[in-house]
Each structure stands twice: as structure tokens, then as C-alpha cells.
Design a protein around this motif. Structure first.
Motif, PDB file in Angstrom:
ATOM      1  N   VAL A 450       0.829  -1.201   0.000  1.00 29.08           N
ATOM      2  CA  VAL A 450       0.000   0.000   0.000  1.00 29.08           C
ATOM      3  C   VAL A 450       0.865   1.254   0.000  1.00 29.08           C
ATOM      4  N   SER A 451       1.928   1.265   0.803  1.00 29.09           N
ATOM      5  CA  SER A 451       2.775   2.461   0.910  1.00 29.09           C
ATOM      6  C   SER A 451       3.376   2.836  -0.438  1.00 29.09           C
ATOM      7  N   ARG A 452       3.765   1.855  -1.236  1.00 32.94           N
ATOM      8  CA  ARG A 452       4.324   2.138  -2.556  1.00 32.94           C
ATOM      9  C   ARG A 452       3.240   2.610  -3.524  1.00 32.94           C
ATOM     10  N   GLN A 453       2.105   1.941  -3.482  1.00 33.18           N
ATOM     11  CA  GLN A 453       1.074   2.257  -4.457  1.00 33.18           C
ATOM     12  C   GLN A 453       0.404   3.604  -4.205  1.00 33.18           C
ATOM     13  N   THR A 454       0.370   4.040  -2.955  1.00 35.19           N
ATOM     14  CA  THR A 454      -0.205   5.362  -2.697  1.00 35.19           C
ATOM     15  C   THR A 454       0.645   6.471  -3.315  1.00 35.19           C
ATOM     16  N   SER A 458      -0.166   5.778 -11.112  1.00 37.35           N
ATOM     17  CA  SER A 458      -0.571   4.794 -12.118  1.00 37.35           C
ATOM     18  C   SER A 458      -0.842   3.418 -11.521  1.00 37.35           C
ATOM     19  N   SER A 459      -0.819   3.309 -10.200  1.00 38.42           N
ATOM     20  CA  SER A 459      -0.953   2.007  -9.540  1.00 38.42           C
ATOM     21  C   SER A 459      -2.386   1.491  -9.609  1.00 38.42           C
ATOM     22  N   VAL A 460      -2.544   0.190  -9.321  1.00 39.81           N
ATOM     23  CA  VAL A 460      -3.875  -0.409  -9.241  1.00 39.81           C
ATOM     24  C   VAL A 460      -4.681   0.256  -8.131  1.00 39.81           C
ATOM     25  N   LEU A 461      -4.032   0.553  -7.015  1.00 40.86           N
ATOM     26  CA  LEU A 461      -4.714   1.184  -5.896  1.00 40.86           C
ATOM     27  C   LEU A 461      -5.316   2.517  -6.303  1.00 40.86           C
ATOM     28  N   HIS A 462      -4.549   3.340  -7.005  1.00 38.92           N
ATOM     29  CA  HIS A 462      -5.089   4.629  -7.439  1.00 38.92           C
ATOM     30  C   HIS A 462      -6.194   4.458  -8.466  1.00 38.92           C
ATOM     31  N   LEU A 463      -6.105   3.421  -9.293  1.00 40.02           N
ATOM     32  CA  LEU A 463      -7.182   3.151 -10.240  1.00 40.02           C
ATOM     33  C   LEU A 463      -8.485   2.881  -9.495  1.00 40.02           C
TER      34      LEU A 463
END
Length: 549
Positions: A450-454, A458-463
């Protein structure tokens, strides 16, 4: 309403298939009709006390993450004292909390914190069976003539089991007691099935519902809602157990989907109707979607989960049929569809759709499709991170499916591995210096943290976060009417509501597709989408939301 074939406008050699959905919802419809519900596998979500096991304190600390993500509610897998044979689904006490997870006051605090953040809490309830350590079953073992014995399915000693019923976890559905009697367990031997023809069972579960509703929960996900009652004569199934593609079919006619079960849900519905804003969602794994939808009639469960998408291959015909047949079936009973693409019983989307970059691209596209559909959407923890199925070593596995099948079936541990919160060695699941997680976390999962994707737009999390925000703003998404069409390898869901239309277009082919568009590109699942003139060039395994006023 049934599907109709429409050839107009289709390219040569292709067909366009259109399903009309049920009528659009009104602004006064209850929250659950279009909610995005986040499934928390409690043991694997967040460890608050450092014992390597997820708990209620850890979940409370992570509630701001769920509010930031933008979901409406969270469903928590079983938190009750358990025998530990099947991930908490073998319950010893339905009105308590397993000490590994906390206590009843922790549930109350969780509900209060969630409410402050605009989130609702839905609990799992398991009415088909108990643990073999449940006081009722222990009493029945000690005294065959006691009242508790009638609350299970026992048969007298004999050379052979009473019938040909099979356990879903492998092997026969009957085991012996120490005194030679047979007892029924459609899952593990440690999960004896309850006999719902004994009225004491129904009365006790009503007390359980009220116990938790009085503590502020917003409803229940009902495990094995298609079970409970069995054929009164315990007759043989017409065929031995053979899992169908989409669920239990006529070959298991005596064990599942008995007509009496619908009266249980009418009683439960009347209980929930006394508590404003509460709901019941059932796990109904039947092959016939029309039968699944019957569980969501106006006086029964509020929702019954539709698993067709979860069990469909990555192809335009499969997805179109899964969506269209669900819209038709639930539309006939006036209920919204509850869509599912991932859960604690099925391999992760990324792996199901091919693995690697291909599987990830398809999972991203499937997320936009899921969140565009009218009805509610159930998102499994970790799918918003694009997690693949984990390869759990045999020596670390816990799932009874693996052991009951003598290792022939891998089991479900790979989709239950703890969440990666940061890129540390322990992935932030537990406090620093804590015990090892209860299932090993692959080292490669640090890249999904989660820390990286926030920090990566362009991450899946932000999508997921952006899709959820757009869904909340556009009444066409989640609450509108929908039609489904296919043209070659392109699937289109046209959603209309609040005077606006949003199209979700998914290219499930191997080449770029040109999609006509006269509106705005709201969101795409991947890079490479561009809009030349009045068209959108859509790469393979990519989805786009197009707004058309």
C-alpha cells in the motif's frame, strides 16, 4: 426480460447481443442497493498486537485507509470463537469473539469508529453448521437421547453411511461418532450440519442476529445461504458430487436449495426490518441464476451474491453472458445484482486471468467493469493492490480442502495471505518485532505494498480509488439502467441514470480496437488509450469509461 440479438450496426460476421437491465433505482433506495462493500479476511488484514494474526484492533487502525479508498461498507469474515478447522467457519459461540481477534467491546468500538468515517460494518454469520466443539454437539456426543442431538443430523450405527452425499471438501459427508453413530457434515468433519427442522435452531439464530444488531452492525453476509435444510428423508442424490462450473446443480438436489430454506430468510428479513438501514446478503452458489435470484425476493434476503463473473473465463462471450443473465434473473424479482470478482474462496483475479502483466492488465480492466455495473460491488481485500495468487508451501497450508483431497487440490490459502502494507521485511502486517504472519508472505509482495502504491498515480490502488470517486459522482454508475453488447472481442456496458450515460468498453481481444465516442474519457484501466477525432483507440486487455451527456 430475456436477451435479444441485435444485428444492426454490427460489423460483417459479428453479432451484437443486448440485455436490458431491471428498472433504474430511485434516489430513495437503501444504501445497500448500490454499495461498494470491501471484504476483510480478518486473520489476514492487519495485526494489532504482534502475534502474527490479524485482529479487530489492527482493522480499527486501518479504517482510515478504507475511507480514503472510498468504499461504503466492510464485510468481516467470521470473528467468533472457533475450532480452527476451516478459517473460522466452524463456530463454537455465535455471540462472542475469538480471543485471538479481541472481544465484543472491540466490535462495538470498530462499529463506532467506522460510523465516524461514513462506513458500515457487515458481519459474517454461519447458520448451516457449527464446530464439533460447540456445546450442543458436545452434549449430543455424550448423550444420544439429549435434546441437543436433534439439532444435528445423526443416523444409527450401520456398516454404510445413510446415503451417497459427499463433502464439498472431499470424501463422504458422513463421519462416525465414538459410539458408532453417523453424523452429517457437508464440509469438514469438524463442521457438523445443523438440523433446521428443530425449532430451537431457528430461535437461537434469531437471538444471535439481535445480539449483533443491538451493537450497531449494519447487517450480515450469510454463509451457505442455499443450505440449512436437507431432504427430509435423507435420500440419495441423483448423482455423486461433481462441481458444476457455476455452482450446485440437480446432481445435488437433496443436499442444497430445499424449499423450506426460504422461510428462514423471511424470518430473518422481518428481524432486520426492525433495525433501520440493515441488510442481509447471502452466499448462494447455485448453477441456476434464476434460483439464486429467488433468494432476493422482496420479503427474503436483501441480496444474493452473483458469482458468474467470478467463475467466468476472460472472454467476451463469457463475460457478456455472466452480466446479462444476472441482470435478467435479478430483474425478474426486482432486486439489484450483487457483483463479485474476488473472494476468500477463489484464486486471485490476476492469476485467474493469466498471471503476470497480462493478468494484471485484465484485472485492472475487470475492476472498471465491476464498478460500472448497476447494483452493489464486492471487492476482496488485496484486489485493489493487484495481488496475484500466492504460492504457499505445502508445509504451511491450513485449508482443509488441501488435506481432505490428499493434496490433489491446492486449497484456498493462496488467496488468504496477509496484506502487504509497506515494503519492509514483514510488509507492515504486524508491529515491528512481532511474530511471523500466520501464513508466509512472498518476498515479491513488497512491490505491491500500500505504501508504494499510494505514491504511484498509475498504480492499481489509485485506479480503484479514482474509479470509486467517479462512481460516487455519476448516478449512471451503480444505480442506473444497463444494456450489455458485444462486437467481436469488444464488450460494452451502457449505463444510464440521472440524465447521463456512461459506457464501460472493454477490449478483450489481442489487437487495438477503435471505439466510436462522442463524449469525455472519464477513466482508463491502462496506458496507451488515445482519442483520434470522434473515436477512442483501445489497446488489448484495457477498459475505458466514456461519459455521454
Amino acid at each position: 426480460m430475456s436477451a435479444r440479438l441485435v444485428a444492426a450496426g454490427a460489423a460483417a460476421g459479428t453479432q451484437q447481443v443486448v440485455w436490458p437491465s431491471s428498472p433504474a433505482q430511485s434516489a430513495e433506495d437503501p444504501w445497500w442497493r448500490s454499495a461498494v462493500v470491501y471484504q476483510v479476511y480478518l486473520r489476514s488484514f492487519a495485526d494489532g498486537n504482534g502475534d502474527g494474526i490479524g485482529d479487530l484492533a489492527g482493522l480499527r487502525a486501518r479504517l482510515p485507509y478504507l475511507a480514503w479508498l472510498g468504499v461504503d461498507a466492510l464485510w468481516i469474515n467470521p470473528h467468533y470463537p472457533s475450532g480452527g478447522a476451516d478459517g473460522g467457519y466452524d463456530v463454537v459461540d455465535y455471540r462472542a469473539v475469538d480471543p485471538e481477534y479481541g472481544d465484543v467491546s472491540d466490535v462495538e468500538a470498530l462499529v463506532a469508529d467506522a460510523r465516524q468515517l461514513g462506513l458500515r460494518v457487515v458481519l459474517d454469520v454461519v447458520p448451516n453448521h457449527t464446530s464439533d466443539r460447540h456445546p450442543w454437539f458436545q452434549a449430543a456426543l455424550a448423550d444420544p437421547g439429549c435434546p441437543e442431538a436433534s439439532r444435528y443430523h445423526f443416523a444409527p450405527p450401520s456398516e454404510e453411511p445413510p446415503n451417497n452425499w459427499r463433502s464439498l471438501f472431499g470424501g463422504p459427508a458422513w463421519s462416525r461418532t465414538p459410539d458408532g453413530r453417523w453424523y452429517l457434515h457437508l464440509f469438514a468433519p469438524e463442521q457438523p450440519d445443523l438440523n433446521w427442522r428443530d425449532p430451537v435452531v431457528a430461535d437461537d439464530f434469531e437471538r444471535t442476529l439481535r445480539f449483533w444488531l443491538d451493537r450497531g452492525v449494519s447487517g450480515f453476509r450469510v454463509d451457505v445461504a442455499y443450505g440449512l435444510y436437507k431432504d427430509a428423508g435423507l435420500r440419495d442424490n441423483p448423482g455423486s458430487y461433481s462441481p458444476t462450473l457455476f455452482g450446485h446443480g440437480p446432481e445435488q438436489a437433496m443436499t442444497w436449495n430445499q424449499p423450506e430454506v426460504h422461510d428462514v430468510w423471511r424470518r430473518w428479513r422481518s428481524v432486520c426490518d426492525e433495525y433501520t438501514g440493515t441488510m442481509l446478503v447471502g452466499e448462494v452458489c447455485l448453477a441456476d441464476l434464476d434460483e439464486v435470484a429467488l433468494y432476493s425476493r422482496p420479503d427474503e434476503l436483501h441480496q444474493s451474491l452473483s458469482f458468474r463473473l467470478l467463475k467466468s473465463s476472460w472472454s467476451t462471450p463469457a463475460f457478456a453472458e455472466a452480466i446479462g443473465s444476472a441482470l435478467d434473473a435479478f430483474g425478474r424479482v426486482g432486486a439489484p445484482v450483487s457483483w463479485v470478482l474476488g473472494n476468500h474462496d477463489k484464486d486471485r483475479m490476476v492469476s485467474r486471468f493469466g498471471g503476470g502483466e497480462t493478468g494484471l492488465a485484465r484485472a485492472r480492466a475487470a475492476a472498471l467493469l465491476l464498478l460500472s455495473l448497476p447494483g452493489s460491488a464486492y471487492v476482496y481485500a488485496g484486489d485493489e493492490l493487484g495481488l496475484p495468487q500466492a504460492d504457499v508451501p505445502d508445509e504451511a497450508k491450513r485449508d482443509p480442502i488441501f488435506f481432505r483431497s490428499n493434496g490433489e487440490r491446492a486449497g484456498r490459502d493462496g488467496c488468504r495471505v496477509p496484506m502487504p502494507w509497506n515494503a519492509s521485511a514483514g510488509v507492515g502486517f504486524s508491529p515491528a518485532g512481532a511474530a511471523r504472519p500466520w501464513l508466509p508472505v512472498p518476498a515479491a509482495w513488497r512491490q505491491h505494498a500500500v505504501s508504494r502504491q499510494t505514491r504511484d498515480s498509475s498504480s492499481v490502488l489509485h485506479l480503484y480509488r479514482e474509479a470509486l470517486a467517479i462512481r460516487a459522482e455519476h448516478p449512471a454508475l451503480g444505480t442506473g439502467e444497463a444494456t450489455v453488447s458485444t462486437r467481436g472481442d469488444v464488450l460494452t456496458v451502457r449505463c444510464t441514470g440521472g440524465g447521463r450515460t456512461v459506457r464501460c468498453v472493454v477490449n478483450m481481444g489481442t489487437g487495438t480496437a477503435l471505439v466510436r465516442s462522442r463524449g469525455e474519457v472519464l477513466l482508463t484501466s491502462g496506458a496507451g488509450v488515445h482519442a483520434p477525432g470522434r473515436s477512442v483507440a483501445l489497446p488489448p486487455d484495457t477498459a475505458v469509461w466514456l461519459a455521454e451527456d
